[in-house]
Scaffold this motif. Sequence first.
Motif, PDB file in Angstrom:
ATOM      1  N   ASP A   1       0.862  -1.181   0.000  1.00  0.00           N
ATOM      2  CA  ASP A   1       0.000   0.000   0.000  1.00  0.00           C
ATOM      3  C   ASP A   1       0.896   1.228   0.000  1.00  0.00           C
ATOM      4  N   PRO A   2       1.108   1.859  -1.173  1.00  0.00           N
ATOM      5  CA  PRO A   2       2.064   2.976  -1.250  1.00  0.00           C
ATOM      6  C   PRO A   2       1.726   4.140  -0.334  1.00  0.00           C
ATOM      7  N   VAL A   3       0.446   4.486  -0.218  1.00  0.00           N
ATOM      8  CA  VAL A   3       0.071   5.645   0.592  1.00  0.00           C
ATOM      9  C   VAL A   3       0.293   5.365   2.068  1.00  0.00           C
ATOM     10  N   ALA A   4      -0.194   4.218   2.542  1.00  0.00           N
ATOM     11  CA  ALA A   4      -0.016   3.870   3.950  1.00  0.00           C
ATOM     12  C   ALA A   4       1.463   3.718   4.287  1.00  0.00           C
ATOM     13  N   THR A   5       2.234   3.144   3.371  1.00  0.00           N
ATOM     14  CA  THR A   5       3.670   2.989   3.605  1.00  0.00           C
ATOM     15  C   THR A   5       4.352   4.339   3.729  1.00  0.00           C
ATOM     16  N   ALA A   6       3.943   5.310   2.914  1.00  0.00           N
ATOM     17  CA  ALA A   6       4.534   6.650   2.984  1.00  0.00           C
ATOM     18  C   ALA A   6       4.288   7.280   4.350  1.00  0.00           C
ATOM     19  N   PHE A   7       3.067   7.196   4.847  1.00  0.00           N
ATOM     20  CA  PHE A   7       2.770   7.747   6.162  1.00  0.00           C
ATOM     21  C   PHE A   7       3.491   6.969   7.257  1.00  0.00           C
ATOM     22  N   TYR A   8       3.617   5.675   7.071  1.00  0.00           N
ATOM     23  CA  TYR A   8       4.282   4.826   8.066  1.00  0.00           C
ATOM     24  C   TYR A   8       5.754   5.196   8.204  1.00  0.00           C
ATOM     25  N   ILE A   9       6.453   5.375   7.081  1.00  0.00           N
ATOM     26  CA  ILE A   9       7.885   5.688   7.162  1.00  0.00           C
ATOM     27  C   ILE A   9       8.091   7.072   7.763  1.00  0.00           C
ATOM     28  N   SER A  10       7.156   7.995   7.547  1.00  0.00           N
ATOM     29  CA  SER A  10       7.317   9.326   8.130  1.00  0.00           C
ATOM     30  C   SER A  10       7.233   9.279   9.654  1.00  0.00           C
ATOM     31  N   LYS A  11       6.575   8.264  10.214  1.00  0.00           N
ATOM     32  CA  LYS A  11       6.453   8.141  11.670  1.00  0.00           C
ATOM     33  C   LYS A  11       7.801   7.841  12.329  1.00  0.00           C
ATOM     34  N   TYR A  12       8.746   7.329  11.556  1.00  0.00           N
ATOM     35  CA  TYR A  12      10.063   7.047  12.123  1.00  0.00           C
ATOM     36  C   TYR A  12      10.834   8.331  12.447  1.00  0.00           C
ATOM     37  N   VAL A  13      10.434   9.443  11.819  1.00  0.00           N
ATOM     38  CA  VAL A  13      11.038  10.723  12.187  1.00  0.00           C
ATOM     39  C   VAL A  13      10.328  11.192  13.452  1.00  0.00           C
ATOM     40  N   SER A  14      10.906  10.913  14.584  1.00  0.00           N
ATOM     41  CA  SER A  14      10.240  11.145  15.864  1.00  0.00           C
ATOM     42  C   SER A  14      10.850  12.332  16.592  1.00  0.00           C
ATOM     43  N   LYS A  15      10.073  12.891  17.514  1.00  0.00           N
ATOM     44  CA  LYS A  15      10.580  13.978  18.347  1.00  0.00           C
ATOM     45  C   LYS A  15      11.725  13.484  19.228  1.00  0.00           C
ATOM     46  N   ASP A  16      11.666  12.232  19.616  1.00  0.00           N
ATOM     47  CA  ASP A  16      12.740  11.670  20.434  1.00  0.00           C
ATOM     48  C   ASP A  16      14.054  11.696  19.668  1.00  0.00           C
ATOM     49  N   LEU A  17      13.992  11.352  18.385  1.00  0.00           N
ATOM     50  CA  LEU A  17      15.191  11.389  17.557  1.00  0.00           C
ATOM     51  C   LEU A  17      15.703  12.807  17.419  1.00  0.00           C
ATOM     52  N   ALA A  18      14.790  13.772  17.226  1.00  0.00           N
ATOM     53  CA  ALA A  18      15.197  15.161  17.047  1.00  0.00           C
ATOM     54  C   ALA A  18      15.799  15.769  18.300  1.00  0.00           C
ATOM     55  N   ARG A  19      15.471  15.214  19.455  1.00  0.00           N
ATOM     56  CA  ARG A  19      15.945  15.788  20.718  1.00  0.00           C
ATOM     57  C   ARG A  19      17.238  15.158  21.216  1.00  0.00           C
ATOM     58  N   ARG A  20      17.842  14.276  20.461  1.00  0.00           N
ATOM     59  CA  ARG A  20      19.013  13.566  20.974  1.00  0.00           C
ATOM     60  C   ARG A  20      20.267  14.416  21.002  1.00  0.00           C
ATOM     61  N   GLY A  21      20.167  15.652  20.478  1.00  0.00           N
ATOM     62  CA  GLY A  21      21.259  16.603  20.656  1.00  0.00           C
ATOM     63  C   GLY A  21      22.357  16.454  19.623  1.00  0.00           C
ATOM     64  N   GLY A  22      23.453  17.180  19.882  1.00  0.00           N
ATOM     65  CA  GLY A  22      24.591  17.142  18.977  1.00  0.00           C
ATOM     66  C   GLY A  22      24.208  17.661  17.609  1.00  0.00           C
ATOM     67  N   ASP A  23      24.744  17.019  16.571  1.00  0.00           N
ATOM     68  CA  ASP A  23      24.440  17.455  15.208  1.00  0.00           C
ATOM     69  C   ASP A  23      23.489  16.482  14.527  1.00  0.00           C
ATOM     70  N   LEU A  24      22.637  15.817  15.312  1.00  0.00           N
ATOM     71  CA  LEU A  24      21.726  14.843  14.733  1.00  0.00           C
ATOM     72  C   LEU A  24      20.734  15.462  13.773  1.00  0.00           C
ATOM     73  N   GLY A  25      20.521  16.763  13.834  1.00  0.00           N
ATOM     74  CA  GLY A  25      19.535  17.388  12.972  1.00  0.00           C
ATOM     75  C   GLY A  25      19.735  17.043  11.506  1.00  0.00           C
ATOM     76  N   LYS A  26      20.987  17.005  11.089  1.00  0.00           N
ATOM     77  CA  LYS A  26      21.242  16.733   9.681  1.00  0.00           C
ATOM     78  C   LYS A  26      21.098  15.250   9.352  1.00  0.00           C
ATOM     79  N   HIS A  27      20.856  14.416  10.370  1.00  0.00           N
ATOM     80  CA  HIS A  27      20.751  12.982  10.143  1.00  0.00           C
ATOM     81  C   HIS A  27      19.346  12.441  10.387  1.00  0.00           C
ATOM     82  N   LEU A  28      18.352  13.294  10.480  1.00  0.00           N
ATOM     83  CA  LEU A  28      17.002  12.811  10.735  1.00  0.00           C
ATOM     84  C   LEU A  28      16.497  11.961   9.567  1.00  0.00           C
TER      85      LEU A  28
END
Length: 308
Positions: free
Chosen positions: A193-220
């Motif tokens: 299901d291409p549409v559901a898969t697209a929304f599903y993969i976007s869920k992996y970009v999490s606030k927890d990942l964004a808050r891990r500090g350092g220069d992780l921003g460029k690696h989201l």
Amino acid sequence: MLEGIETGHLTPYRFPGSGCNMAGSAAPLYTIHQYDQGIYKVVVFKGNRDPDRVYVRDREEERHNDTKLDNNFSRARSMVLQYALCNPWDYFFTGTLDKEKFDRHDLDTYQEKLSQFIRDKRKVYQSKFQVLLVPEHHKDGAWHIHGLVYGLPEEALSEFAPPAPRKLIKGGFFNWPDYMRKFGFCSLGRIRDPVATAFYISKYVSKDLARRGGDLGKHLYFHSRPLKRAEKVSDVYLYNPGLEECCTHEYDFCKVGMVSGAHWTFPYQWNGAEAVSEQFLEVPVPLDPLKDFKPWTIDPFYEQVRLF
């Protein structure tokens, strides 16, 4: 969340000729973006709603608020969803790092080596395959990735066979031996299901990942180039209840809705200031792609231990 949303104080303004002077540039109350798969995104900017007025944005306050809203999480999740919806994909990919070959906690090196690996394999396969990849922390702190793959030649893949876990064999997953030899365990599942898969993969970009500090921003997330993005197809300057109803997700400065099932003329029915006859309006369907979606349930590190 949305990419590049500009915010600021909204001042009511009537059209030229009403006796008022413009103190800034006219700002739309709504924007409509077009994705592939017959999907549109409607953005409703918050503020007072007066059916007879358009609105002018204060540029000084807009610049002040740019910094507050320009965060890696919202931008990255929006871009991942755009790339996922606007490009064709064949497989959902999961890849790990073998601790005997790499430092599983070094995301910088992983990204660098993987990017070069993909460039090299394009030449070998003579196929310009594309990837969209999102890193994820395992519970032990090691990195692995999930993502979408397009154009990988079938001859570069192989079916799993014993002693691989039964889940991989019966589930129809594929191995990518070149990746496995270079980095570690991986699996590819055909996208159902291409549409559901697209929304599903976007869920992996999490606030927890964004808050891990350092220069992780460029690696989201990271991706091959070029990939198509959504296109803005309409700005609407006057209040419209039909567009308001399209938006089901509310944020600090805007409301957002994804809709499907609309006629191709949907963005052009809202032509700025003048409403068209209701008999010509299509009623879009709010999009809830993950409602009945059953995602992949493989734990890549558990499967790797069993396989090797």
